[in-house]
Design an enzyme around this catalytic site. Structure first.
Site, PDB file in Angstrom:
ATOM      1  N   ASN A   1      -6.986  -3.781  -5.576  1.00 52.44           N
ATOM      2  CA  ASN A   1      -7.038  -5.237  -5.480  1.00 52.44           C
ATOM      3  C   ASN A   1      -6.835  -5.796  -6.876  1.00 52.44           C
ATOM      4  O   ASN A   1      -7.677  -5.602  -7.766  1.00 52.44           O
ATOM      5  CB  ASN A   1      -8.370  -5.703  -4.896  1.00 52.44           C
ATOM      6  CG  ASN A   1      -8.446  -5.445  -3.410  1.00 52.44           C
ATOM      7  OD1 ASN A   1      -7.599  -5.898  -2.645  1.00 52.44           O
ATOM      8  ND2 ASN A   1      -9.439  -4.680  -2.995  1.00 52.44           N
TER       9      ASN A   1
ATOM     10  N   HIS B   1     -13.810  -4.032   9.803  1.00 52.07           N
ATOM     11  CA  HIS B   1     -13.160  -3.609   8.562  1.00 52.07           C
ATOM     12  C   HIS B   1     -13.361  -4.605   7.425  1.00 52.07           C
ATOM     13  O   HIS B   1     -12.618  -4.591   6.450  1.00 52.07           O
ATOM     14  CB  HIS B   1     -11.665  -3.377   8.785  1.00 52.07           C
ATOM     15  CG  HIS B   1     -11.357  -2.390   9.858  1.00 52.07           C
ATOM     16  ND1 HIS B   1     -11.658  -1.057   9.753  1.00 52.07           N
ATOM     17  CD2 HIS B   1     -10.794  -2.559  11.078  1.00 52.07           C
ATOM     18  CE1 HIS B   1     -11.280  -0.424  10.851  1.00 52.07           C
ATOM     19  NE2 HIS B   1     -10.763  -1.313  11.665  1.00 52.07           N
TER      20      HIS B   1
ATOM     21  N   GLU C   1      -6.418   1.693  -2.096  1.00 54.85           N
ATOM     22  CA  GLU C   1      -5.597   0.568  -2.532  1.00 54.85           C
ATOM     23  C   GLU C   1      -6.189  -0.025  -3.802  1.00 54.85           C
ATOM     24  O   GLU C   1      -7.313   0.293  -4.192  1.00 54.85           O
ATOM     25  CB  GLU C   1      -5.512  -0.509  -1.448  1.00 54.85           C
ATOM     26  CG  GLU C   1      -6.838  -1.170  -1.108  1.00 54.85           C
ATOM     27  CD  GLU C   1      -6.704  -2.179   0.030  1.00 54.85           C
ATOM     28  OE1 GLU C   1      -5.596  -2.350   0.541  1.00 54.85           O
ATOM     29  OE2 GLU C   1      -7.719  -2.788   0.383  1.00 54.85           O
TER      30      GLU C   1
ATOM     31  N   ARG D   1      -7.182  -8.448  -8.527  1.00 57.57           N
ATOM     32  CA  ARG D   1      -7.854  -9.743  -8.668  1.00 57.57           C
ATOM     33  C   ARG D   1      -9.343  -9.484  -8.789  1.00 57.57           C
ATOM     34  O   ARG D   1      -9.807  -8.337  -8.736  1.00 57.57           O
ATOM     35  CB  ARG D   1      -7.598 -10.613  -7.434  1.00 57.57           C
ATOM     36  CG  ARG D   1      -7.974  -9.911  -6.131  1.00 57.57           C
ATOM     37  CD  ARG D   1      -7.975 -10.829  -4.932  1.00 57.57           C
ATOM     38  NE  ARG D   1      -8.060 -10.119  -3.670  1.00 57.57           N
ATOM     39  CZ  ARG D   1      -9.160  -9.621  -3.139  1.00 57.57           C
ATOM     40  NH1 ARG D   1     -10.303  -9.702  -3.814  1.00 57.57           N
ATOM     41  NH2 ARG D   1      -9.143  -9.017  -1.971  1.00 57.57           N
TER      42      ARG D   1
ATOM     43  N   GLU E   1      -9.930   0.922  -5.026  1.00 61.84           N
ATOM     44  CA  GLU E   1     -10.726   1.258  -3.847  1.00 61.84           C
ATOM     45  C   GLU E   1     -10.427   2.692  -3.416  1.00 61.84           C
ATOM     46  O   GLU E   1      -9.267   3.085  -3.282  1.00 61.84           O
ATOM     47  CB  GLU E   1     -10.439   0.284  -2.711  1.00 61.84           C
ATOM     48  CG  GLU E   1     -10.774  -1.163  -3.068  1.00 61.84           C
ATOM     49  CD  GLU E   1     -10.768  -2.079  -1.855  1.00 61.84           C
ATOM     50  OE1 GLU E   1     -10.262  -1.664  -0.797  1.00 61.84           O
ATOM     51  OE2 GLU E   1     -11.267  -3.212  -1.969  1.00 61.84           O
TER      52      GLU E   1
ATOM     53  N   GLU F   1      -2.389   6.577   8.482  1.00 59.22           N
ATOM     54  CA  GLU F   1      -3.182   7.528   7.706  1.00 59.22           C
ATOM     55  C   GLU F   1      -4.169   8.280   8.590  1.00 59.22           C
ATOM     56  O   GLU F   1      -4.559   7.811   9.667  1.00 59.22           O
ATOM     57  CB  GLU F   1      -3.969   6.805   6.609  1.00 59.22           C
ATOM     58  CG  GLU F   1      -3.109   6.187   5.533  1.00 59.22           C
ATOM     59  CD  GLU F   1      -3.925   5.488   4.478  1.00 59.22           C
ATOM     60  OE1 GLU F   1      -3.366   5.267   3.387  1.00 59.22           O
ATOM     61  OE2 GLU F   1      -5.108   5.170   4.714  1.00 59.22           O
TER      62      GLU F   1
ATOM     63  N   LYS G   1       0.807  -1.213   0.000  1.00 54.49           N
ATOM     64  CA  LYS G   1       0.000   0.000   0.000  1.00 54.49           C
ATOM     65  C   LYS G   1       0.841   1.265   0.000  1.00 54.49           C
ATOM     66  O   LYS G   1       0.468   2.273  -0.607  1.00 54.49           O
ATOM     67  CB  LYS G   1      -0.937  -0.011   1.213  1.00 54.49           C
ATOM     68  CG  LYS G   1      -1.966  -1.129   1.211  1.00 54.49           C
ATOM     69  CD  LYS G   1      -2.881  -1.015   2.415  1.00 54.49           C
ATOM     70  CE  LYS G   1      -3.929  -2.120   2.425  1.00 54.49           C
ATOM     71  NZ  LYS G   1      -3.336  -3.441   2.688  1.00 54.49           N
TER      72      LYS G   1
END
Length: 654
Positions: free
Chosen positions: A295, A235, A293, A297, A275, A200, A116
């Protein structure tokens, strides 16, 4: 197009890929561990190969075994699904080195976006907005704490590798930073083998909105609009939807353009998701979203995008991986209506969403979609299958589509109320409560909604007298010749029963229930109950509640709630003393990760005693009362469900 592919995964995603492969005339090869020898995906595939023992480190994370299985089976390509090795660039290298095709992005793209901190630095250079925070390489605690102060509390500590909420901690005050950092690092190390983190700014009213992107090897990249995944617990996503409620044309344009720009920056090929975190404190605005981030996939929630666009994303994956261009260009991709996906898990929502295990003795999904809607059930299990402690406890994904958000939401509620699962604690009641929540229904959702409403969303009303009476009748033995899913069909043979009431015992939670069951001449049955339930509850068999009998239990379904009653064996002796309050037991199989108390130590109620790692998550076991530790489990101990972790000295109850 490929002639044969291997699916390096299990469960519902393996079944999902097999269905599309079959549609395209592509033969499929499944892999399985010891625990999955009789799994649904194994039976669906054209061929199945055993790859090792049940722990993921000995099977589904063994890239060498998976590649060897593909070669031996004559597969040309490997589909990774999601999770496991799907975002492991070293596995991609193994696949390509063996002369096989990886159905997904290149190893270089995965490496670029896999960490990240590095990904956010790259996105900044590409002109994609990123969340304010520290994304550097240095990991000294003093530096991280200093950066947290500069950013301003509250802050979010996040593992730089992986996802799914693992290795993530929200910190409200500087005094809590060190403890939160230690916990995040431990969890990240266990889940991803990398304990490095980034820090963050925590957004006060964050929305999690993501954009589905797709690229090919010819440099084409398109988006398939957005999904809202803001409804989360721990989360982790619970209910996802497409499109995002309240989305404005300006924000959609800015967000989808940024997503395509991000994918093009790394020459991305295949299915991917960008995202974003959105500050919804003042509504959805085009200048209040940031890259979180990527993903690299297929996402768990991809079916909602498929439902609104009419596009089979797995088919696109296979076509692009086989060298074809994207089937459609951006101008050809449209969406209509609204879709929801609800993740049905074996978990106890009332106990902090604690993962559960068990055998699915009864499993029944709706036969058809509610009127005016369409529906999909994505599952990798059948009735009789076990929910294993080795893997994610997902049972199914229930996906509905309607002409409007309200129509789709109503269809979701109806479908959840018609779902019946017995044999394990499940979250269907919680999902139904969330779907009916006033804020969620209005589209006023953010990642903190479930936490704010958790008590109301997870509360289960006590069973009514009618539900208890139905359970008592089913447990009484009347109808024992009937199939387990139809305990009413053999009542006619018990006309003598009304003259001799049958005494039946049940247990619901801590309540011991005694009932007298008799059948009346009019073919209704009557159940006399002890307090606190009504003394007599006559029920009409034509409107009897839905229920299932399974070994030692009866489950009565009322809407989305399944009330499970234990039926004690009158011939068995229960060892109640050993299960007393002098000990704390493991709520599930797991590893004792950290011990915080010692034998002979005096502890107070609520004090953390040890940390149990189960299903890649950490669970704190705390003292239930003041007392002195007589025995405590050792660090590194592997325990099973019900193992005594802590035993208190007898004087604790004096």
């Amino acid at each position: 197009m490929f002639a044969k592919i291997l699916i390096a995964n299990r469960g519902e995603i393996a079944c999902r890929v097999i269905r599309t492969a079959r549609k395209l005339g592509v033969r499929s090869v499944a892999v399985y561990s010891d625990a999955d020898a009789g799994a649904l995906h194994v039976g669906m595939a054209d061929k199945a190969v055993h790859i090792g023992a049940s722990p993921v480190g000995e099977s589904y994370l063994r890239g060498d075994k998976i590649v060897a299985a593909a070669l031996a089976a004559g597969a040309e390509a490997i589909h990774p699904g999601y999770g496991f090795l799907s975002e492991n660039p070293d596995f991609v290298d193994q696949v390509t080195a063996a002369g096989l095709v990886f159905i997904g992005p290149s190893a270089a793209s995965i490496r670029t976006m896999g960490l990240k901190d590095a990904a956010k630095r790259l996105m900044e250079k590409a002109g994609v907005p990123v969340v304010p925070g520290y994304h550097g390489e240095a990991q000294e605690i003093v530096l991280l704490a200093s950066k947290a102060r500069e950013i301003g509390y509250p802050v979010l500590i996040k593992a730089r590798a992986g996802g799914g909420g693992k290795g993530m901690r929200r910190v409200e005050h500087p005094d809590d930073f060190s403890e939160a950092l230690s916990g995040a690092r431990r969890e990240a190390k266990a889940a991803f083998g990398d304990d490095r983190v980034l820090v963050e700014k925590y957004i006060d009213k964050p929305r999690h909105i993501e954009v589905q992107v797709f690229g090919d090897i010819f440099g084409n990249v398109v988006h398939l609009y957005e999904r809202d995944c803001s409804a989360q617990r721990r989360h982790q996503k619970v209910i996802e939807e497409a499109p995002a409620p309240g989305m404005t044309p300006a924000l959609r344009k800015a967000m989808t353009e940024a997503a395509v720009k991000a994918a093009k920056a790394i020459n991305y090929s295949g299915a991917g998701t960008i995202e974003f975190i959105v500050d919804a404190s003042q509504g959805l605005k085009a200048d209040r979203f940031w890259f979180m981030e990527m993903n690299t996939r297929l996402q768990v929630e991809h079916p909602v995008t498929e439902m609104v666009t009419g596009i089979d994303l797995v088919e696109w994956q296979l076509r692009v991986a086989s060298g074809e261009k994207l089937p459609k260009m951006q101008s050809e991709i449209t969406f209509s209506g609204h879709a929801f996906e609800a993740r049905i898990y074996a978990e106890d929502a009332a106990k902090g969403f604690l993962p559960a295990t068990g055998t699915l003795h009864h499993l029944k999904f709706p036969d058809s979609a509610p009127e005016g809607a369409s529906m999909r059930i994505e599952t990798g299990v059948r009735a009789g299958d076990a929910i294993s402690p080795f893997y994610d406890p997902m049972i199914a994904k229930l996906i509905v589509h309607g002409k409007s958000r309200q129509a789709a939401l109503e269809a979701l509620g109806i479908a959840l109320s018609q779902t019946e699962i017995a044999g394990s604690t499940v979250n269907t009641a919680f999902l139904a409560a969330l779907a009916a929540d006033a804020d969620f229904s209005a589209g006023d959702v953010d990642t903190g909604l479930i936490g704010r409403h958790q008590q109301a969303l997870t509360a289960v009303p006590p069973p009514s007298s009618e539900i208890v009476a139905a359970a008592a009748f089913a447990a009484s033995g009347a109808g024992t010749q009937a199939p387990s899913n139809d305990p009413w069909s053999s009542l006619a043979g018990y006309s003598h029963f009304h003259t001799v009431p049958r005494r039946t015992r049940l247990r619901y939670g801590d309540d011991e229930i005694v009932a007298l069951v008799s059948v009346r001449p009019d073919k209704r049955f009557q159940v006399a109950l002890d307090a606190p339930y009504d003394s007599a509850s006559p029920l009409d068999l034509r409107t009897a509640p839905r229920l299932a009998r399974w070994p030692g239990h009866v489950t009565v379904f009322s809407g989305a709630i399944g009330y499970s009653f234990a039926v004690p064996d009158p011939l068995a002796r229960a060892d109640e003393i050993a299960a007393g309050s002098d000990s704390l037991r493991a709520p599930m199989p797991g590893l004792v990760k950290l011990v915080r108390a010692a034998r002979g130590e005096a502890v107070i109620k609520g004090q953390p005693l040890l940390i149990l790692e189960a299903m890649k998550m950490e669970h704190t076991i705390s003292a239930t009362h003041d007392g002195t530790i007589a025995e405590i489990a050792a660090e590194g101990a592997q325990v099973t469900d019900g193992t005594v972790l802590v035993r208190f000295a007898e004087e604790a109850h004096v």
